[in-house]
Structures are given as C-alpha cells and as structure tokens.
Motif scaffolding. Structure first.
Motif, PDB file in Angstrom:
ATOM      1  N   SER A 168      23.452 -16.908  21.875  1.00  0.00           N
ATOM      2  CA  SER A 168      24.516 -17.187  22.128  1.00  0.00           C
ATOM      3  C   SER A 168      25.189 -17.577  22.157  1.00  0.00           C
ATOM      4  CB  SER A 168      24.289 -17.964  23.679  1.00  0.00           C
ATOM      5  OG  SER A 168      24.096 -19.124  23.445  1.00  0.00           O
ATOM      6  N   PHE A 169      25.305 -17.831  21.000  1.00  0.00           N
ATOM      7  CA  PHE A 169      26.684 -18.381  20.459  1.00  0.00           C
ATOM      8  C   PHE A 169      27.830 -17.295  19.391  1.00  0.00           C
ATOM      9  CE2 PHE A 169      29.086 -20.150  17.061  1.00  0.00           C
ATOM     10  CZ  PHE A 169      29.990 -21.526  17.682  1.00  0.00           C
ATOM     11  N   TRP A 170      27.083 -16.419  18.538  1.00  0.00           N
ATOM     12  CA  TRP A 170      27.494 -15.469  18.148  1.00  0.00           C
ATOM     13  C   TRP A 170      27.554 -14.610  19.265  1.00  0.00           C
ATOM     14  CZ3 TRP A 170      28.221 -15.228  13.246  1.00  0.00           C
ATOM     15  CH2 TRP A 170      26.711 -16.444  12.394  1.00  0.00           C
ATOM     16  N   ALA A 171      27.962 -14.509  20.061  1.00  0.00           N
ATOM     17  CA  ALA A 171      28.427 -14.112  21.166  1.00  0.00           C
ATOM     18  C   ALA A 171      29.781 -13.908  22.117  1.00  0.00           C
ATOM     19  CB  ALA A 171      27.398 -12.890  22.544  1.00  0.00           C
ATOM     20  N   SER A 172      29.891 -15.788  22.083  1.00  0.00           N
ATOM     21  CA  SER A 172      30.759 -15.909  22.309  1.00  0.00           C
ATOM     22  C   SER A 172      31.964 -15.737  21.753  1.00  0.00           C
ATOM     23  CB  SER A 172      30.185 -17.852  23.206  1.00  0.00           C
ATOM     24  OG  SER A 172      30.447 -18.725  21.058  1.00  0.00           O
ATOM     25  N   THR A 173      33.447 -16.824  22.485  1.00  0.00           N
ATOM     26  CA  THR A 173      34.892 -16.492  21.938  1.00  0.00           C
ATOM     27  C   THR A 173      35.008 -17.965  21.776  1.00  0.00           C
ATOM     28  OG1 THR A 173      35.202 -16.515  24.057  1.00  0.00           O
ATOM     29  CG2 THR A 173      35.354 -13.986  22.848  1.00  0.00           C
ATOM     30  N   ILE A 174      35.871 -18.353  21.312  1.00  0.00           N
ATOM     31  CA  ILE A 174      36.207 -18.992  20.521  1.00  0.00           C
ATOM     32  C   ILE A 174      37.481 -19.831  19.646  1.00  0.00           C
ATOM     33  CG2 ILE A 174      33.862 -20.444  19.724  1.00  0.00           C
ATOM     34  CD1 ILE A 174      34.088 -20.091  16.708  1.00  0.00           C
ATOM     35  N   ILE A 175      37.877 -21.246  19.747  1.00  0.00           N
ATOM     36  CA  ILE A 175      39.249 -21.152  18.960  1.00  0.00           C
ATOM     37  C   ILE A 175      38.802 -21.582  17.860  1.00  0.00           C
ATOM     38  CG2 ILE A 175      41.277 -22.863  19.621  1.00  0.00           C
ATOM     39  CD1 ILE A 175      40.843 -22.849  22.466  1.00  0.00           C
ATOM     40  N   CYS A 176      39.539 -20.751  17.024  1.00  0.00           N
ATOM     41  CA  CYS A 176      38.518 -20.636  15.434  1.00  0.00           C
ATOM     42  C   CYS A 176      39.564 -21.531  14.661  1.00  0.00           C
ATOM     43  CB  CYS A 176      39.253 -19.109  15.024  1.00  0.00           C
ATOM     44  SG  CYS A 176      38.488 -19.020  13.538  1.00  0.00           S
ATOM     45  N   SER A 177      38.559 -23.004  14.865  1.00  0.00           N
ATOM     46  CA  SER A 177      38.417 -23.890  13.403  1.00  0.00           C
ATOM     47  C   SER A 177      37.762 -24.223  12.608  1.00  0.00           C
ATOM     48  CB  SER A 177      38.621 -24.770  14.051  1.00  0.00           C
ATOM     49  OG  SER A 177      38.792 -26.201  13.565  1.00  0.00           O
TER      50      SER A 177
END
Length: 321
Positions: A168-177
C-alpha cells in the motif's frame, strides 16, 4: 471574554505571519545560494571542456566529476526541499528513485575527493611513474570505480527499504524527503553503519596521502617546495571537505531526535544542516581547484567576461597550454 478571544486570535495570526515570513526568507536565501553555486559550477564545467590540456589531465577530470556530482546533488536536494516546503505530494515510486540517486551522488563526491588525494600522492611521491599511472585507461577505471563504490550504500538502503515497505505504501503519495527510505529505526542504523565504514576507509586514505606528501615536503628541494606545499594544503582542504560531506549522514539521526522534542527546532536544525553539510562542502571544490589553480582560473576568467579582455585569453597566454 470576546476581547480575550480576539486578542488570542490576532496573536496566533501574527505568529503565523511571522513564521511564514521567516520561512519564506529562508527558502529564498537557499534559492539565491543554489543559483550562485550552479552558475559558478556550470562556468567551470564549460571551462573544463574548452581546453584539451584540462580534459587530458587526471586531476582536472576528477575535478570536473566533482562539479557534476555537486551540481546534480544540489538540483535534486533543492527540488526536494522546495517540494517539502510547499507540502507537494508526489507518488512514492518517483520519490524513492530520487532518494536513491541523491544517496548515490552524495557518496560520489567524497569518494572523488579521495581519488584526487591519491592523484596528488602519485604526482608528488612518484613523479617518474605519474605519467604511466595517470593515463586515459586508468582514469576511466578510476571513474567507474568511484561510481560503483558510491552505488553500494544506495542499493543496500534501497533493498532494505523494499524488504520492509508494504504494498500500500508503494501506491501512496507522499511529501518527498530523503528520510523516506528509513521506515524503521534499524534502517537508519544500517545507513549510519555503512556510512561510517566508508568514512573510516576514506579518512585512512587521506591521512596516508597527507603523511606521505609531508614526508616528501621535508626533503624537497627549493624548486619543488612550492608545489609540494600546495599539495599538502590541498589534501588538508579535502580532509575538511570530506568531514563536512560525511557528517550529513549523521543528520537524519539528529533530526529524528530533534523532531521528537519540538517541530520548530526540527525545522531550524534541518535548515542549518542543509546549509552547513550540503551547500558548504560543495562550495569548497570551486575554491580548491577552480580559484587556487592559476591555469584554470585564467581560462575561467576569460570565459566569465565573454572573452572581452584579450589579455586574459587562454589562446594568447603561454601559461595555459
């Protein structure tokens, strides 16, 4: 009661405005620094490609690789910091790729510094063998070795992340850091352990070259004294630069601890780390080889002024061949 509430509201609004103004000033200052840095580096890379003498000299080739690595890292980290500042979410996969590339490039700079110190060691301590050792084939092998060694920590961190990240993490959108690869505490510990192994190995090489060059400096004739002394200073500057470059690997640990204490302190510490351990060491390379080297500085000054001053022209000056 209403007056008290309105005062608290206005106070909160004023604090938020001051916070926003301070953060805007910081991000603007970083953009100015990055812009100056990239301009100087691009000018030096252009200068490097304009002269055959530079392209056939190992130390200038390594210097050009340092400029390329530093510029690439600066662009990527600046994009990540601006995205984090504006809270811009991107898909996880592009962020992971960006972080792996940033890790690879950040390790490549200190490894190239070590290669530059070894080149100075061969030039000063083995001058008769320098021409044989410093040939196009050995330069290519050295560059490939630097890229391979710099990729190892990135792949270790990447495979550790893949083994732990959920689907599920691979399909999520995140603030890149860059800290996104450190899901668990053991990820950070693994990264720190690998970084310290690299740091100790690189420090040992630099100390070795410094001791050997110092030994030659003590018995050098007056003619070679100036060249040897300059090489000693170059190795010392590279050692300081290496310390700043590798200290950035401790930053995630420090920032994680500070984050648990206070969010504002975390923001200030992260900003300081970016200035001191990302930008500052990358500004030293142009100073060490770009401005201290008379031949390179002469050619760079000619192109910096668009060839207006013919007195500084590398095509008419006999000091640059």
């Amino acid at each position: 009661m209403e007056n008290s509430t309105s005062k608290n509201t206005s106070s909160t609004t004023m604090t938020g405005a001051l916070f926003s103004t301070a953060q805007n000033g910081k991000i603007l200052f970083v953009q100015v620094l990055v812009g100056i840095f990239l301009y100087v580096n691009c000018l030096m890379i252009f200068t490097f490609f304009q002269k055959e003498a530079f392209r056939s000299d190992t130390r200038y080739v390594l210097f050009a690789q340092t400029l390329f690595l530093d510029s690439t890292l600066m662009v990527m980290t600046d994009l990540a910091s601006v995205g984090a500042y504006f809270q811009y979410h991107i898909p996880c996969i592009p962020c992971v790729i960006l972080c792996v590339l940033m890790n690879c490039v950040s390790v490549g700079t200190p490894l190239t510094l070590v290669a530059m110190c070894l080149e100075r060691y061969v030039a000063i301590c083995m001058p008769l063998r320098h021409a044989d050792i410093s040939n196009p084939r050995s330069r290519l092998v050295g560059l490939l070795l630097v890229w391979c060694l710099s990729s190892i920590p990135s792949f270790i961190e990447f495979f550790a992340f893949v083994a732990s990240a959920s689907s599920s993490f691979w399909a999520s959108t995140i603030i890149c850091s860059q800290n996104i690869l450190n899901i668990h505490s053991w990820h950070t510990n693994l990264r720190t352990a690998v970084s310290q192994v690299y740091f100790l190995a690189m420090s040992a090489v630099i100390v070795f070259t410094y001791v050997k060059i110092m030994g030659v400096a003590k018995v050098a004739s007056s003619e070679n004294k100036k060249s040897t002394t300059k090489s000693v200073r170059t190795v010392i500057l590279h050692a300081f630069q290496l310390f700043l470059c590798t200290f950035q690997f401790w930053c995630p640990l420090i920032e994680s601890a500070v984050f648990e204490i206070d969010i504002m302190l975390f923001i200030n510490v992260r900003y300081s780390d970016f200035i001191l351990f990302i930008i500052a060491p990358r500004c030293l390379s142009p100073l060490i080889y770009g401005l201290r080297d008379e031949k390179f500085f002469l050619v760079m000054k000619y192109y910096a002024f668009w060839g207006i001053n013919k007195k500084t022209s590398p095509f008419f000056s006999s000091s640059v061949s």
